[in-house]
Every structure is written in structure tokens, then in C-alpha cells.
Scaffold this motif. Structure first.
Motif, PDB file in Angstrom:
ATOM      1  N   GLY A  64     -26.776 -13.985   7.326  1.00  0.00           N
ATOM      2  CA  GLY A  64     -25.752 -13.121   7.911  1.00  0.00           C
ATOM      3  C   GLY A  64     -25.712 -13.120   9.427  1.00  0.00           C
ATOM      4  O   GLY A  64     -25.015 -12.320  10.044  1.00  0.00           O
ATOM      5  N   LYS A  65     -26.469 -14.036  10.074  1.00  0.00           N
ATOM      6  CA  LYS A  65     -26.550 -14.063  11.548  1.00  0.00           C
ATOM      7  C   LYS A  65     -25.723 -15.226  12.119  1.00  0.00           C
ATOM      8  O   LYS A  65     -25.535 -16.256  11.474  1.00  0.00           O
ATOM      9  CB  LYS A  65     -28.018 -14.232  11.991  1.00  0.00           C
ATOM     10  CG  LYS A  65     -28.967 -13.143  11.490  1.00  0.00           C
ATOM     11  CD  LYS A  65     -28.806 -11.876  12.256  1.00  0.00           C
ATOM     12  CE  LYS A  65     -29.949 -10.891  12.124  1.00  0.00           C
ATOM     13  NZ  LYS A  65     -30.669 -10.846  10.883  1.00  0.00           N
ATOM     14  N   ASN A  66     -25.291 -15.050  13.358  1.00  0.00           N
ATOM     15  CA  ASN A  66     -24.718 -16.155  14.131  1.00  0.00           C
ATOM     16  C   ASN A  66     -25.872 -16.869  14.827  1.00  0.00           C
ATOM     17  O   ASN A  66     -26.598 -16.243  15.606  1.00  0.00           O
ATOM     18  CB  ASN A  66     -23.714 -15.634  15.156  1.00  0.00           C
ATOM     19  CG  ASN A  66     -22.461 -15.098  14.497  1.00  0.00           C
ATOM     20  OD1 ASN A  66     -22.049 -15.570  13.446  1.00  0.00           O
ATOM     21  ND2 ASN A  66     -21.844 -14.090  15.115  1.00  0.00           N
ATOM     22  N   VAL A  67     -26.021 -18.148  14.537  1.00  0.00           N
ATOM     23  CA  VAL A  67     -27.239 -18.874  14.926  1.00  0.00           C
ATOM     24  C   VAL A  67     -26.948 -19.935  15.983  1.00  0.00           C
ATOM     25  O   VAL A  67     -25.961 -20.669  15.897  1.00  0.00           O
ATOM     26  CB  VAL A  67     -27.883 -19.538  13.680  1.00  0.00           C
ATOM     27  CG1 VAL A  67     -29.144 -20.322  14.056  1.00  0.00           C
ATOM     28  CG2 VAL A  67     -28.204 -18.477  12.620  1.00  0.00           C
ATOM     29  N   GLY A  68     -27.811 -20.004  16.982  1.00  0.00           N
ATOM     30  CA  GLY A  68     -27.821 -21.114  17.930  1.00  0.00           C
ATOM     31  C   GLY A  68     -29.038 -21.973  17.633  1.00  0.00           C
ATOM     32  O   GLY A  68     -30.094 -21.448  17.270  1.00  0.00           O
ATOM     33  N   VAL A  69     -28.895 -23.277  17.760  1.00  0.00           N
ATOM     34  CA  VAL A  69     -30.005 -24.196  17.462  1.00  0.00           C
ATOM     35  C   VAL A  69     -30.292 -25.051  18.690  1.00  0.00           C
ATOM     36  O   VAL A  69     -29.370 -25.622  19.281  1.00  0.00           O
ATOM     37  CB  VAL A  69     -29.682 -25.116  16.257  1.00  0.00           C
ATOM     38  CG1 VAL A  69     -30.836 -26.061  15.973  1.00  0.00           C
ATOM     39  CG2 VAL A  69     -29.369 -24.283  15.010  1.00  0.00           C
ATOM     40  N   LYS A  97     -23.608 -22.703  17.917  1.00  0.00           N
ATOM     41  CA  LYS A  97     -23.786 -23.608  19.055  1.00  0.00           C
ATOM     42  C   LYS A  97     -25.075 -24.404  18.876  1.00  0.00           C
ATOM     43  O   LYS A  97     -26.044 -23.914  18.289  1.00  0.00           O
ATOM     44  CB  LYS A  97     -23.888 -22.821  20.374  1.00  0.00           C
ATOM     45  CG  LYS A  97     -22.566 -22.211  20.828  1.00  0.00           C
ATOM     46  CD  LYS A  97     -22.757 -21.323  22.050  1.00  0.00           C
ATOM     47  CE  LYS A  97     -21.442 -20.642  22.410  1.00  0.00           C
ATOM     48  NZ  LYS A  97     -21.593 -19.655  23.486  1.00  0.00           N
ATOM     49  N   VAL A  98     -25.061 -25.625  19.420  1.00  0.00           N
ATOM     50  CA  VAL A  98     -26.272 -26.439  19.493  1.00  0.00           C
ATOM     51  C   VAL A  98     -26.574 -26.687  20.965  1.00  0.00           C
ATOM     52  O   VAL A  98     -25.688 -27.098  21.732  1.00  0.00           O
ATOM     53  CB  VAL A  98     -26.105 -27.782  18.746  1.00  0.00           C
ATOM     54  CG1 VAL A  98     -27.298 -28.695  19.025  1.00  0.00           C
ATOM     55  CG2 VAL A  98     -25.968 -27.554  17.242  1.00  0.00           C
ATOM     56  N   PHE A  99     -27.808 -26.415  21.365  1.00  0.00           N
ATOM     57  CA  PHE A  99     -28.270 -26.656  22.734  1.00  0.00           C
ATOM     58  C   PHE A  99     -29.154 -27.910  22.716  1.00  0.00           C
ATOM     59  O   PHE A  99     -30.080 -28.002  21.908  1.00  0.00           O
ATOM     60  CB  PHE A  99     -29.068 -25.457  23.248  1.00  0.00           C
ATOM     61  CG  PHE A  99     -28.261 -24.181  23.319  1.00  0.00           C
ATOM     62  CD1 PHE A  99     -27.628 -23.809  24.500  1.00  0.00           C
ATOM     63  CD2 PHE A  99     -28.144 -23.352  22.209  1.00  0.00           C
ATOM     64  CE1 PHE A  99     -26.892 -22.626  24.567  1.00  0.00           C
ATOM     65  CE2 PHE A  99     -27.406 -22.168  22.262  1.00  0.00           C
ATOM     66  CZ  PHE A  99     -26.774 -21.810  23.450  1.00  0.00           C
ATOM     67  N   ASP A 117     -21.787 -31.368  28.311  1.00  0.00           N
ATOM     68  CA  ASP A 117     -21.461 -30.543  27.147  1.00  0.00           C
ATOM     69  C   ASP A 117     -20.413 -31.277  26.315  1.00  0.00           C
ATOM     70  O   ASP A 117     -19.751 -32.196  26.796  1.00  0.00           O
ATOM     71  CB  ASP A 117     -20.906 -29.184  27.577  1.00  0.00           C
ATOM     72  CG  ASP A 117     -21.930 -28.333  28.326  1.00  0.00           C
ATOM     73  OD1 ASP A 117     -23.118 -28.715  28.326  1.00  0.00           O
ATOM     74  OD2 ASP A 117     -21.549 -27.306  28.911  1.00  0.00           O
ATOM     75  N   GLY A 118     -20.259 -30.844  25.064  1.00  0.00           N
ATOM     76  CA  GLY A 118     -19.255 -31.478  24.223  1.00  0.00           C
ATOM     77  C   GLY A 118     -19.207 -30.838  22.851  1.00  0.00           C
ATOM     78  O   GLY A 118     -19.533 -29.660  22.683  1.00  0.00           O
ATOM     79  N   VAL A 119     -18.808 -31.642  21.862  1.00  0.00           N
ATOM     80  CA  VAL A 119     -18.724 -31.186  20.481  1.00  0.00           C
ATOM     81  C   VAL A 119     -19.379 -32.252  19.612  1.00  0.00           C
ATOM     82  O   VAL A 119     -19.162 -33.451  19.810  1.00  0.00           O
ATOM     83  CB  VAL A 119     -17.244 -30.984  20.055  1.00  0.00           C
ATOM     84  CG1 VAL A 119     -17.148 -30.666  18.568  1.00  0.00           C
ATOM     85  CG2 VAL A 119     -16.599 -29.867  20.861  1.00  0.00           C
ATOM     86  N   GLY A 124     -18.597 -30.654  14.225  1.00  0.00           N
ATOM     87  CA  GLY A 124     -17.626 -29.873  14.983  1.00  0.00           C
ATOM     88  C   GLY A 124     -18.243 -28.704  15.733  1.00  0.00           C
ATOM     89  O   GLY A 124     -17.534 -27.898  16.342  1.00  0.00           O
ATOM     90  N   VAL A 125     -19.579 -28.607  15.726  1.00  0.00           N
ATOM     91  CA  VAL A 125     -20.271 -27.513  16.418  1.00  0.00           C
ATOM     92  C   VAL A 125     -20.309 -27.811  17.923  1.00  0.00           C
ATOM     93  O   VAL A 125     -20.620 -28.936  18.324  1.00  0.00           O
ATOM     94  CB  VAL A 125     -21.709 -27.338  15.868  1.00  0.00           C
ATOM     95  CG1 VAL A 125     -22.469 -26.280  16.667  1.00  0.00           C
ATOM     96  CG2 VAL A 125     -21.672 -26.959  14.395  1.00  0.00           C
ATOM     97  N   PRO A 126     -20.003 -26.818  18.785  1.00  0.00           N
ATOM     98  CA  PRO A 126     -20.081 -27.037  20.236  1.00  0.00           C
ATOM     99  C   PRO A 126     -21.504 -27.400  20.679  1.00  0.00           C
ATOM    100  O   PRO A 126     -22.478 -26.807  20.209  1.00  0.00           O
ATOM    101  CB  PRO A 126     -19.675 -25.677  20.819  1.00  0.00           C
ATOM    102  CG  PRO A 126     -18.918 -24.991  19.729  1.00  0.00           C
ATOM    103  CD  PRO A 126     -19.517 -25.469  18.445  1.00  0.00           C
TER     104      PRO A 126
END
Length: 410
Positions: A64-69, A97-99, A117-119, A124-126
Motif C-alpha cells: 500500500g506504499k508509494n515506493v522509490g528504489v 521512481k528509480v534512483f 535523468d530519464g524514463v 516506464g518508471v521515471p
């Protein structure tokens, strides 16, 4: 009749012998099969299970969380044969988002190359680069993220920049009140600790904290040290969870399934890297521009009488403009060197003494890599490798006491 009885008796004895032999043979086969099965089970039980493979442990935190990786090409689940990002998406985890660290999300950029930066074309993840001018995620970039997952393969050397990215991610998340989950992976150089301790006045992205060149910790243990020692800005604490590995010890040899960066192509390069990376702070080529990166070193000016191995660097993946591009270098081939359990300073000292241009040997990057001015001065003063190593003893002993508090594995 007596003859018939005799024949039948002989036949019975022969059949009994054959039957017994067959029974013994089958019993032997069954025992062999059982032993093989037990051996396979034992091997499976002893296989290292990395943090990323233990979804059952961290899945609840992501629900249920918005996740950044924070990930790159090494963020891979061998069992699933999938990249972590693809795997999490398949499990209906909401990846926002992916870092990506140095070398980018797919791990193909040169060392030091600016990554944009990109996609991600597959998902399709930023994608947000954490290398170049933006080494620390901004609060704007973290907006809408509930939790960050960090899963990157380290190689256990202070100047390998993925642990600097870890620091900045933890710091930004601590400031934003976002928890960080580190999915732990083995340290292929975790079997030893060596090198000078970084002095804080020489802090940089290739050395942020007072640890030795070879720290002997997993990335999860190091995250705990960053938090515990108050190394984040204003001594702020990150809400940290480390998903530990199974069946790992610091002595466990580990062959990386995916190369961690373009110029560390195999286990030999990774083991030699803490020793040969010092050449990056000199005019000597350390194999960039070849397929023997960090397994050879050389320069056109090294004497052929002592340095008989020859190679010519050319532009390739991870080295678009290597030192001495297109020039014949004389040097040493270390591809068959036994596994190191200490930094091998002898190669650096020998190259310094053998080269005819001592005055031009070191560049300004060397002090950043060493984390101290002392090492360059010691070599210039003619100290031996053993004398230099003796000067590290007190610092290493003190570090080991601190390190002990944060170890997760024997």
C-alpha cells in the motif's frame, strides 16, 4: 535323481548369489543416491540468500506504499531471473521512481561520466540520476514517496562510490522522514580490512567517512555504521531496516553474478581493485581501455627490462578516452595473481621507482583516493610496503572496535 538334485542345488546357489549381489548393488546405489541428495540439500542450505530474495520479509513494509528504489544492473534476483524493479512491479508494488548511482541504472556509463535523468524504457518508471551535480535526492524528488528500497552490489572499497550514494540517500530520507530498507548483499572483499583511515579534511565522493580503504563490511552493516556513528548531517538518524542475508559470513567467497560496473568485469578485477585503484591517482593506466580492467597496469615509460607485458588501451565500454589510448604500454599482467587478503602496495612503489618521471607520477586525485597525504609522502620518502603498513596499525585497530558494533554476520 541324485544328479537332478545336485543340478537344482547348484542352480539355487547361483541364483542366490546373483540375487544377493544384485541386492547389495541396489543397496549401494540407494546409499549413493541418498548421499547425493543429502549433499544437494546441504549445498542448497548453505547457498547465500541475498536480502532481495526474501520478499516475504520486506513485502509487508511495501504494501500500500508509494515506493522509490535505488538500484542499478546488480539489483537482480537470481532465483526469479528478474531485475528487482521488474520483480516488485510483478508483485503489484507501486514503484514511483528509480534512483540510479554512478554508471547509471543499466550500469554502462563511464566512471565519472554525467548520467542524465530519464524514463526506464522497459517499465516506464521515471529515472533520477544520483551522480553528477545531483548526488543527493532533493526533497522535491522525494515528494510522494513513502519508503525507499536500496539494493546495490558493493565491492568493499571506500572509494567505490555506491556507499557514498547510500550516505546521501539515507541523509535525504532522514530529513524527509522517509524510512529506508537496505536489501543486503555480500562483500566480495569482506574477508579483510586494510589501508589508511580517511582523514576528514580529505573527504570527497570517493571517501566520505573515517574508514580504511578496505572496510570488511556489507552494505547493510555499513548503513548501520553511518547511522550509529552520527555521520549524517547534523547527526540526524535515518529510520533504517536491513534485510539480512542467510548463510553468509565475511569469509564466504562470493562470485558476483553481474559485474558491478563496466570496469570491474570479473572476480579477479574486484579482488585486485583496492590495490590497483591507487593507480587512478597516478599517470599509470590500470587496464582501462582493455578487457583486463584492474587486472593489469602499465605505461609507455615503464622499462621493458622489468615490465615485459604489453598492451594498447583503446576506447571501449566504460572507458571512452582511457589513459594512453592507442599507445603501447609496458606493464604487469596480474590475471593469475592469487586471491589477495591485503592491499598490495609493492606494485605501486615499484612503478613509482621504475618510472623515469617521479615528479609527474602522482596527480591530485591520489590524495582523495588514499584519504590522506601521508601515503604519497611515504612512497616519495622511499618507505617500504611493510613500513607503510605498520603506520596503519593503530588506525585499523581502532576501526575494528567501532566496526564490531555494527556487524550482522560472523
Amino acid at each position: 535323481m541324485g544328479l537332478t538334485f545336485f543340478k537344482n542345488t547348484v542352480l539355487l546357489v547361483v541364483l542366490t548369489i546373483i540375487s544377493c549381489g544384485s541386492s547389495v548393488e541396489k543397496k549401494g546405489e540407494r546409499e549413493d543416491i541418498k548421499e547425493n541428495q543429502e549433499a544437494r540439500t546441504k549445498n542448497q542450505d548453505e547457498q547465500i540468500i541475498v536480502g532481495a530474495e526474501q520478499f516475504q520479509i520486506y513485502s509487508e513494509i511495501l504494501k500500500g506504499k508509494n515506493v522509490g528504489v535505488v538500484a542499478n544492473q546488480t539489483s537482480f534476483l537470481e532465483k526469479e531471473n528478474q531485475h528487482l524493479v521488474d520483480f516488485l512491479i510483478s508483485k503489484k508494488v507501486s514503484i514511483k521512481k528509480v534512483f540510479a548511482p554512478e554508471h547509471g541504472f543499466r550500469g554502462t556509463a563511464d566512471a565519472g561520466e554525467h548520467v542524465k535523468d530519464g524514463v526506464d524504457s522497459k517499465t516506464g518508471v521515471p529515472l533520477i540520476s544520483l551522480y553528477g551535480s545531483n548526488k543527493k535526492p532533493s526533497q522535491e524528488q522525494l515528494k510522494g514517496i513513502d519508503v525507499i528500497v536500496f539494493d546495490i552490489q558493493d565491492v568493499g572499497a571506500r572509494f567505490y562510490t555506491y556507499i557514498s550514494t547510500l550516505h546521501y540517500v539515507m541523509e535525504a530520507c532522514a530529513e524527509a522522514g522517509i524510512p529506508v530498507i537496505v536489501l543486503d548483499r555480500p562483500n566480495p572483499n569482506g574477508h579483510y580490512i586494510d589501508g589508511p583511515i580517511l582523514e576528514t579534511e580529505h573527504q570527497s565522493f570517493v571517501g566520505m567517512h573515517p574508514i580504511p580503504v578496505v572496510h570488511g563490511m556489507t552494505i547493510g552493516e555499513y548503513a548501520q555504521m553511518i547511522n550509529g556513528e552520527g555521520w549524517l548531517k547534523d547527526k540526524i538518524k535515518c529510520k533504517l531496516t536491513v534485510v539480512e542475508m542467510q548463510n553468509y559470513t565475511h569469509e564466504t567467497p562470493y562470485a558476483l553474478p553481474i559485474k558491478p560496473s563496466p570496469n570491474l568485469p570479473n572476480d579477479q578485477a574486484i579482488n585486485l581493485y583496492p590495490s590497483l585503484c591507487f593507480f587512478e591517482g597516478t599517470f599509470i593506466n590500470a587496464g582501462r581501455g582493455t578487457d583486463m580492467q584492474f587486472q593489469v597496469f602499465g605505461a609507455p615509460s615503464l622499462p621493458t627490462s622489468k615490465y615485459t607485458f604489453k598492451y594498447t588501451p583503446q576506447a571501449n565500454e566504460g572507458a571512452k578516452d582511457p589513459k594512453f589510448k592507442g599507445e603501447l604500454c609496458h606493464g604487469k599482467d596480474l590475471r593469475k595473481e592469487p586471491r589477495l587478503s591485503k592491499i598490495k602496495l609493492e606494485w605501486l612503489i615499484e612503478a613509482y621507482n621504475a618510472n623515469g618521471k617521479k615528479k609527474d607520477f602522482f596527480n591530485s586525485f591520489f590524495v582523495k583516493l588514499a584519504g590522506t597525504e601521508k601515503l604519497q609522502k611515504q612512497i616519495e620518502q622511499g618507505l617500504s610496503a611493510e613500513e607503510i603498513r605498520d603506520s596503519w596499525k593503530d588506525g585499523l585497530a581502532n576501526f575494528q572496535k567501532i566496526r564490531e558494533k555494527y556487524l550482522l554476520y560472523p
